[in-house]
Design a protein around this motif. Structure first.
Motif, PDB file in Angstrom:
ATOM      1  N   SER A 177      15.914  87.387  77.979  1.00  0.00           N
ATOM      2  CA  SER A 177      14.606  86.915  77.553  1.00  0.00           C
ATOM      3  C   SER A 177      14.688  86.290  76.162  1.00  0.00           C
ATOM      4  O   SER A 177      15.401  86.767  75.282  1.00  0.00           O
ATOM      5  CB  SER A 177      13.616  88.083  77.551  1.00  0.00           C
ATOM      6  OG  SER A 177      12.374  87.670  77.049  1.00  0.00           O
TER       7      SER A 177
ATOM      8  N   LEU B 281       9.258  86.537  77.522  1.00  0.00           N
ATOM      9  CA  LEU B 281       9.060  85.092  77.564  1.00  0.00           C
ATOM     10  C   LEU B 281      10.414  84.399  77.611  1.00  0.00           C
ATOM     11  O   LEU B 281      11.276  84.645  76.768  1.00  0.00           O
ATOM     12  CB  LEU B 281       8.275  84.654  76.328  1.00  0.00           C
ATOM     13  CG  LEU B 281       7.865  83.194  76.168  1.00  0.00           C
ATOM     14  CD1 LEU B 281       7.005  82.742  77.334  1.00  0.00           C
ATOM     15  CD2 LEU B 281       7.114  83.007  74.861  1.00  0.00           C
TER      16      LEU B 281
ATOM     17  N   GLU C  32       9.346  78.375  78.543  1.00  0.00           N
ATOM     18  CA  GLU C  32       8.180  78.868  79.275  1.00  0.00           C
ATOM     19  C   GLU C  32       6.924  78.780  78.407  1.00  0.00           C
ATOM     20  O   GLU C  32       6.981  78.907  77.187  1.00  0.00           O
ATOM     21  CB  GLU C  32       8.431  80.325  79.688  1.00  0.00           C
ATOM     22  CG  GLU C  32       7.320  80.969  80.504  1.00  0.00           C
ATOM     23  CD  GLU C  32       7.648  82.417  80.868  1.00  0.00           C
ATOM     24  OE1 GLU C  32       6.785  83.075  81.473  1.00  0.00           O
ATOM     25  OE2 GLU C  32       8.752  82.876  80.540  1.00  0.00           O
TER      26      GLU C  32
ATOM     27  N   CYS D  57       3.435  80.794  78.045  1.00  0.00           N
ATOM     28  CA  CYS D  57       2.800  82.055  78.448  1.00  0.00           C
ATOM     29  C   CYS D  57       1.412  82.153  77.824  1.00  0.00           C
ATOM     30  O   CYS D  57       1.238  81.895  76.625  1.00  0.00           O
ATOM     31  CB  CYS D  57       3.652  83.237  78.018  1.00  0.00           C
ATOM     32  SG  CYS D  57       2.928  84.856  78.412  1.00  0.00           S
TER      33      CYS D  57
ATOM     34  N   LYS E 200       4.478  70.467  76.415  1.00  0.00           N
ATOM     35  CA  LYS E 200       5.193  71.110  77.523  1.00  0.00           C
ATOM     36  C   LYS E 200       5.984  70.096  78.336  1.00  0.00           C
ATOM     37  O   LYS E 200       7.163  70.316  78.639  1.00  0.00           O
ATOM     38  CB  LYS E 200       4.202  71.845  78.424  1.00  0.00           C
ATOM     39  CG  LYS E 200       4.879  72.497  79.632  1.00  0.00           C
ATOM     40  CD  LYS E 200       3.884  73.193  80.530  1.00  0.00           C
ATOM     41  CE  LYS E 200       4.606  73.839  81.716  1.00  0.00           C
ATOM     42  NZ  LYS E 200       3.679  74.550  82.614  1.00  0.00           N
TER      43      LYS E 200
ATOM     44  N   THR F 254       8.873  76.132  74.068  1.00  0.00           N
ATOM     45  CA  THR F 254       8.430  77.473  74.417  1.00  0.00           C
ATOM     46  C   THR F 254       7.147  77.762  73.648  1.00  0.00           C
ATOM     47  O   THR F 254       7.099  77.607  72.428  1.00  0.00           O
ATOM     48  CB  THR F 254       9.499  78.516  74.058  1.00  0.00           C
ATOM     49  OG1 THR F 254      10.762  78.107  74.591  1.00  0.00           O
ATOM     50  CG2 THR F 254       9.138  79.877  74.606  1.00  0.00           C
TER      51      THR F 254
ATOM     52  N   ASP G 197       2.746  78.899  82.494  1.00  0.00           N
ATOM     53  CA  ASP G 197       3.577  79.328  83.620  1.00  0.00           C
ATOM     54  C   ASP G 197       3.310  80.784  83.965  1.00  0.00           C
ATOM     55  O   ASP G 197       3.353  81.177  85.138  1.00  0.00           O
ATOM     56  CB  ASP G 197       5.062  79.179  83.268  1.00  0.00           C
ATOM     57  CG  ASP G 197       5.420  77.760  82.869  1.00  0.00           C
ATOM     58  OD1 ASP G 197       5.228  76.854  83.698  1.00  0.00           O
ATOM     59  OD2 ASP G 197       5.865  77.561  81.720  1.00  0.00           O
ATOM     60  N   SER G 198       3.058  81.586  82.939  1.00  0.00           N
ATOM     61  CA  SER G 198       2.873  83.023  83.128  1.00  0.00           C
ATOM     62  C   SER G 198       1.708  83.505  82.279  1.00  0.00           C
ATOM     63  O   SER G 198       1.192  82.772  81.431  1.00  0.00           O
ATOM     64  CB  SER G 198       4.144  83.784  82.747  1.00  0.00           C
ATOM     65  OG  SER G 198       4.456  83.567  81.377  1.00  0.00           O
TER      66      SER G 198
END
Length: 229
Positions: A2, A26, A30, A32, A177, A183, A199-200
């Motif tokens: 991670s 994360l 990505e 988040c 992005k 990130t 994404d999350s």
């Protein structure tokens, strides 16, 4: 491995406990969404990541480095770029001076920020105090980008802004992005906009992680349970 890991994070403001067990993972590249109702610990979590608030228990690592003993200025040098809640521009400095104050070598320079936010180029010789709230928010994001961060943390970047300005900010986040693969950890209340970029998602309640998963899994039932009034 991670890129950013928070495992069982607890933190206090004096005798008052704010975080009771925050878990977050994360991956590099990505985006988040960190969500939760007001007062649930989102900004405190951001402060812990940036080392503006020390954690009393749990483990925090950034790119494999244990961050427990890292002071805020070294966290910034490690690649953490914060866009704080409330903007906090230097009011007496010009737009250009605000941007170059913390600049570090890399992709993001004045010209790149000006391409992302053309309005800042138009107002580069104006003081930050003379800008609208939306323009100050663009300046705050641009200033964080000028540090050439490896992880960008956006804390309520669209809070209190007019709808048209909010759309400009979200368009910039989507561009970050799509064009840079940056990130990003973003705190915001707009589920519709977060669905377009994240994404999350991680949801906090009373200072603890109560839900995490793909953004697509934040169903109306999940939103109603953890984010509804």
């Amino acid at each position: 491995m991670s890129f950013l890991t928070l495992d069982g994070i607890e933190a206090f403001y004096g005798p008052s406990q704010a975080l009771f067990g925050v878990n977050l993972s994360l991956a590099e590249g990505e985006v988040c969404a960190l969500m939760g109702r007001n007062g649930m610990g989102k900004s405190s979590t951001i402060k812990v990541i940036c080392r503006l608030l020390k954690h009393s228990a749990g483990h925090l690592a950034f790119d494999g480095q244990d961050m427990a003993a890292v002071p805020p200025h070294k966290a910034a040098r490690a690649g953490l770029g914060l866009v704080p809640e409330g903007r906090r521009c230097f009011p007496n400095l010009t737009v250009r001076e605000n941007l170059i104050a913390a600049a570090r070598p890399g992709h993001w320079d004045f010209d790149q920020v000006a391409r992302l936010f053309p309005r800042l180029a138009e107002r580069q010789d104006q003081s930050a105090a003379s800008l609208s709230g939306g323009e100050q928010q663009m300046l705050s994001i641009g200033r964080a980008l000028m540090t050439n961060p490896r992880l960008l943390l956006l804390d309520e970047a669209t809070e209190g802004l007019a709808p048209v300005v909010r759309q400009e900010i979200w368009a910039a986040v989507r561009q970050l992005k799509s064009s840079t693969g940056m990130t990003i950890l973003v705190v915001d209340k707009s589920l519709a906009e977060l669905r377009q970029v994240a994404d999350s998602a991680v949801i906090l309640e009373r200072g603890a992680t109560v839900w995490s998963g793909a953004m697509a899994q934040v169903t109306p039932a999940v939103a109603d349970q953890f984010l509804g009034v």
